[in-house]
Design an enzyme around this catalytic site. Structure first.
Site, PDB file in Angstrom:
ATOM      1  N   LYS A 195       2.701 -43.154 -19.033  1.00 25.48           N
ATOM      2  CA  LYS A 195       1.705 -42.930 -17.981  1.00 25.48           C
ATOM      3  C   LYS A 195       0.708 -44.080 -18.083  1.00 25.48           C
ATOM      4  O   LYS A 195       0.779 -44.867 -19.044  1.00 25.48           O
ATOM      5  CB  LYS A 195       1.005 -41.579 -18.159  1.00 25.48           C
ATOM      6  CG  LYS A 195       0.243 -41.484 -19.475  1.00 25.48           C
ATOM      7  CD  LYS A 195      -0.392 -40.124 -19.672  1.00 25.48           C
ATOM      8  CE  LYS A 195      -1.728 -40.048 -18.994  1.00 25.48           C
ATOM      9  NZ  LYS A 195      -2.521 -38.870 -19.409  1.00 25.48           N
ATOM     10  N   LYS A 206      -1.154 -22.992 -26.813  1.00 24.63           N
ATOM     11  CA  LYS A 206      -0.848 -24.424 -26.721  1.00 24.63           C
ATOM     12  C   LYS A 206       0.517 -24.650 -26.061  1.00 24.63           C
ATOM     13  O   LYS A 206       0.649 -25.427 -25.112  1.00 24.63           O
ATOM     14  CB  LYS A 206      -0.886 -25.041 -28.127  1.00 24.63           C
ATOM     15  CG  LYS A 206      -0.487 -26.494 -28.183  1.00 24.63           C
ATOM     16  CD  LYS A 206      -1.419 -27.382 -27.378  1.00 24.63           C
ATOM     17  CE  LYS A 206      -0.842 -28.753 -27.155  1.00 24.63           C
ATOM     18  NZ  LYS A 206      -1.616 -29.569 -26.245  1.00 24.63           N
ATOM     19  N   THR A 238       0.503 -29.547 -32.866  1.00 30.11           N
ATOM     20  CA  THR A 238       1.174 -28.493 -32.102  1.00 30.11           C
ATOM     21  C   THR A 238       2.348 -27.982 -32.941  1.00 30.11           C
ATOM     22  O   THR A 238       3.253 -28.757 -33.273  1.00 30.11           O
ATOM     23  CB  THR A 238       1.679 -29.056 -30.762  1.00 30.11           C
ATOM     24  OG1 THR A 238       0.558 -29.609 -30.076  1.00 30.11           O
ATOM     25  CG2 THR A 238       2.337 -27.987 -29.918  1.00 30.11           C
ATOM     26  N   CYS A 286       4.627 -35.248 -25.941  1.00 25.79           N
ATOM     27  CA  CYS A 286       4.374 -33.811 -26.043  1.00 25.79           C
ATOM     28  C   CYS A 286       5.187 -32.916 -25.116  1.00 25.79           C
ATOM     29  O   CYS A 286       5.901 -32.048 -25.601  1.00 25.79           O
ATOM     30  CB  CYS A 286       2.885 -33.565 -25.893  1.00 25.79           C
ATOM     31  SG  CYS A 286       2.019 -34.274 -27.292  1.00 25.79           S
ATOM     32  N   ASN A 337       1.164 -26.319 -22.196  1.00 26.74           N
ATOM     33  CA  ASN A 337       1.967 -27.532 -21.963  1.00 26.74           C
ATOM     34  C   ASN A 337       3.188 -27.215 -21.109  1.00 26.74           C
ATOM     35  O   ASN A 337       3.546 -27.974 -20.208  1.00 26.74           O
ATOM     36  CB  ASN A 337       2.410 -28.152 -23.295  1.00 26.74           C
ATOM     37  CG  ASN A 337       1.401 -29.177 -23.795  1.00 26.74           C
ATOM     38  OD1 ASN A 337       0.325 -29.319 -23.233  1.00 26.74           O
ATOM     39  ND2 ASN A 337       1.750 -29.894 -24.845  1.00 26.74           N
ATOM     40  N   PHE A 395      -1.800 -31.808 -11.411  1.00 28.75           N
ATOM     41  CA  PHE A 395      -0.424 -31.813 -11.928  1.00 28.75           C
ATOM     42  C   PHE A 395       0.604 -31.468 -10.855  1.00 28.75           C
ATOM     43  O   PHE A 395       1.614 -30.827 -11.113  1.00 28.75           O
ATOM     44  CB  PHE A 395      -0.283 -30.925 -13.177  1.00 28.75           C
ATOM     45  CG  PHE A 395      -0.713 -31.688 -14.402  1.00 28.75           C
ATOM     46  CD1 PHE A 395      -2.038 -32.055 -14.567  1.00 28.75           C
ATOM     47  CD2 PHE A 395       0.214 -32.098 -15.344  1.00 28.75           C
ATOM     48  CE1 PHE A 395      -2.444 -32.821 -15.654  1.00 28.75           C
ATOM     49  CE2 PHE A 395      -0.179 -32.862 -16.434  1.00 28.75           C
ATOM     50  CZ  PHE A 395      -1.515 -33.218 -16.588  1.00 28.75           C
TER      51      PHE A 395
END
Ligand code: NAD
Ligand code: UGA
Length: 437
Positions: A325, A208, A122, A264, A212, A253
């Site tokens: 996570k 990208k 990225t 990220c 995000n 989400f």
């Protein structure tokens, strides 16, 4: 099918390498970390990612997947070079491009014949143009290249599934030939009708960051709604689930929690924010998502402090879950780091447990106790905090916990424990945005 070298064998490079070899390509995963390559060549997998080991072994056995620390010769042998090195955050908020820059230098020195140079890391918008200029200025005889931006959207913990069944593949290039070569690289997905989109390089780079940032914004939004739910007597799970039934919103989400972490979202939001600053544009939504996330991490610490009404000093607190996570050993920007730092700063003692990430966290905190068993961790604790939603924590024996704990305080930052059971066992508990029973 193509001969491919992936430079950078981390979470993305390794998964991309095995994924592309699974598609039938011949892939070399290359890395400057010789130890990592040695491990991989002796059959040891340096990261925890469900399903990864099996697929690596199969493709190594089929002679489709190789590991090398000789980056120059790997480049020379390949038609497609994929850059997958890290782009971490600098103190200024900008992306640190030193790894990408050094890879481009090695590619430049080893261009022999025609190659596709593709970036999967990225990177700030405009990076592709810079790479093209650097490579163009060094033309050796008989060498040529086309450039592609091919951002990656996999999530840690479900990386194999995300890579093999993606929502979309973005191929950003101004070369029809490069686009066709990349379609060939992803051929099985093409046949499976996964959407493959052809865009400009800058558009691919922006897709990208925009994706995000939007996902992170969604999480910060639901976290703020959750905090308000607590004050007005609403239940955030019902709110999120009903919001999600609206196709325009989608339920994904929208899970409240201790604030987003990982390698990220935090860095990509900061990077996009500094790119917008450079262009004289203030992106208020982005700044809000970043600020709300910082507040959410702090809010979890405040909750613990409130629950432990006699103070945190000298108390023993069991922290369950260290990775950012579930289903990964990655602790980068994990909210557990904020929680542990807070407890230590208040003079408390931490007993920590994670099914996979104890080792990673011990590099950061050597002054807390780590355990291999969840109940051993909880023994004699004054309070218990759940930081990561590992399945193992969803089915904890709360009766047993009540008996072995010193206190009766539980902070469930992932909303995974049954509130009815917590109440019936007389736990004093808190979570995020739920109506307490
Ligand atoms: P990582 O830190 O896990 O791995 C990077 C690897 O690159 C390391 O093994 C390192 O040794 C190697 N490396 C560094 N410099 C090198 C060089 N000069 N030559 C060869 N190898 C070199 O990083 P990651 O999490 O895999 O992320 C890589 C990129 O992909 C980042 O830009 C990230 O933003 C992006 N990305 C990550 C994810 C994710 O879930 N982790 C998902 C999508 C995109
Ligand atoms: C994220 C994106 O989801 C990927 O598409 C992207 O490729 C990747 O970043 C990247 O660019 O590296 P990842 O960070 O691996 O993937 O994991 P996510 O599942 O997105 O979780 C990120 C953080 O948000 C975690 O801390 C997670 O607990 C939190 N989260 C996620 C929530 O708090 N609520 C949710 O509903 C979802």
């Amino acid at each position: 099918m193509k001969n491919i070298t992936i430079i950078g064998t981390g979470y993305v490079g390794l998964v991309t390498g095995v994924g592309l070899s699974e598609f039938g390509n011949k892939v070399i995963c290359a890395d400057v970390n010789e130890n990592k390559i040695l491990q991989l060549n002796s059959g040891r997998i340096p990261i925890y990612e469900p399903g990864l080991e099996e697929i690596i072994k199969r493709n190594v056995k089929n002679k489709k997947l190789f590991f090398s620390s000789d980056i120059s010769s790997s480049i020379k042998k390949s038609e497609v070079i994929i850059i997958a090195v890290g782009t971490p955050q600098l103190e200024t908020g900008k992306a640190d491009m030193q790894h990408v820059d050094s890879v481009v230098k090695v590619i430049k020195e080893n261009l022999n014949g025609y190659k596709i140079v593709c970036t999967k890391s990225t990177v700030p918008i405009g990076t592709g143009k810079k790479i093209v200029n650097t490579l163009k200025n060094s033309f050796k005889e008989n060498s040529d290249f086309n450039y592609v931006s091919n951002p990656e959207f996999l999530r840690e913990g479900s990386a194999i599934k995300d890579f093999l069944w993606p929502d979309r593949i973005i191929i950003g290039t101004n070369s029809i030939n490069a686009y066709e070569v990349m379609c060939d690289v992803y051929r099985p997905l093409f046949i499976n009708k996964s959407p493959i989109s052809h865009t400009s390089v800058e558009t691919a780079e922006m897709i990208k960051y925009a994706s995000n940032s939007f996902l992170a914004l969604k999480i910060s939004y639901i976290n703020e709604i959750a905090n308000l739910c607590e004050l007005v007597g609403a239940d955030v799970h019902d709110v999120a689930s009903e919001m999600g039934k609206d196709g325009r919103i989608s339920g994904k989400f929208l899970h409240p929690g201790p604030g987003f972490g990982g390698s990220c979202f935090p860095k990509d939001l900061e990077s996009l924010s500094s790119i917008s600053d450079e262009h004289g544009v203030k992106m208020d939504t982005l700044t809000a998502a970043i600020t709300a996330n910082r507040k959410q991490k702090k809010q979890m610490c405040n909750k613990l402090e409130k629950l432990l009404s006699t103070g945190i000093k000298d108390k023993v607190i069991a922290v369950l879950g260290l990775s950012f996570k579930a289903n990964t050993d990655d602790i980068r920007e994990s909210s557990s780091i904020d929680m542990i730092s807070f407890i230590l700063s208040m003079g408390g003692n931490v007993r920590a447990y994670d099914p996979i990430a104890n080792n990673a966290m011990s590099q950061l905190f050597s002054n807390i106790s780590y355990f291999k068993d969840v109940y051993e961790t909880i023994k004699k604790a004054d309070a218990l905090v759940i930081m990561t939603e590992w399945n193992e924590f969803r089915s904890l024996d709360l009766k047993k916990i009540k008996n072995i704990m010193n206190g009766n305080i539980i902070l469930d930052t992932r909303n995974i424990l049954n509130m009815k059971e917590l109440s019936s066992l007389d736990f004093v508990y808190d979570n995020v945005g739920r109506i307490k029973i």
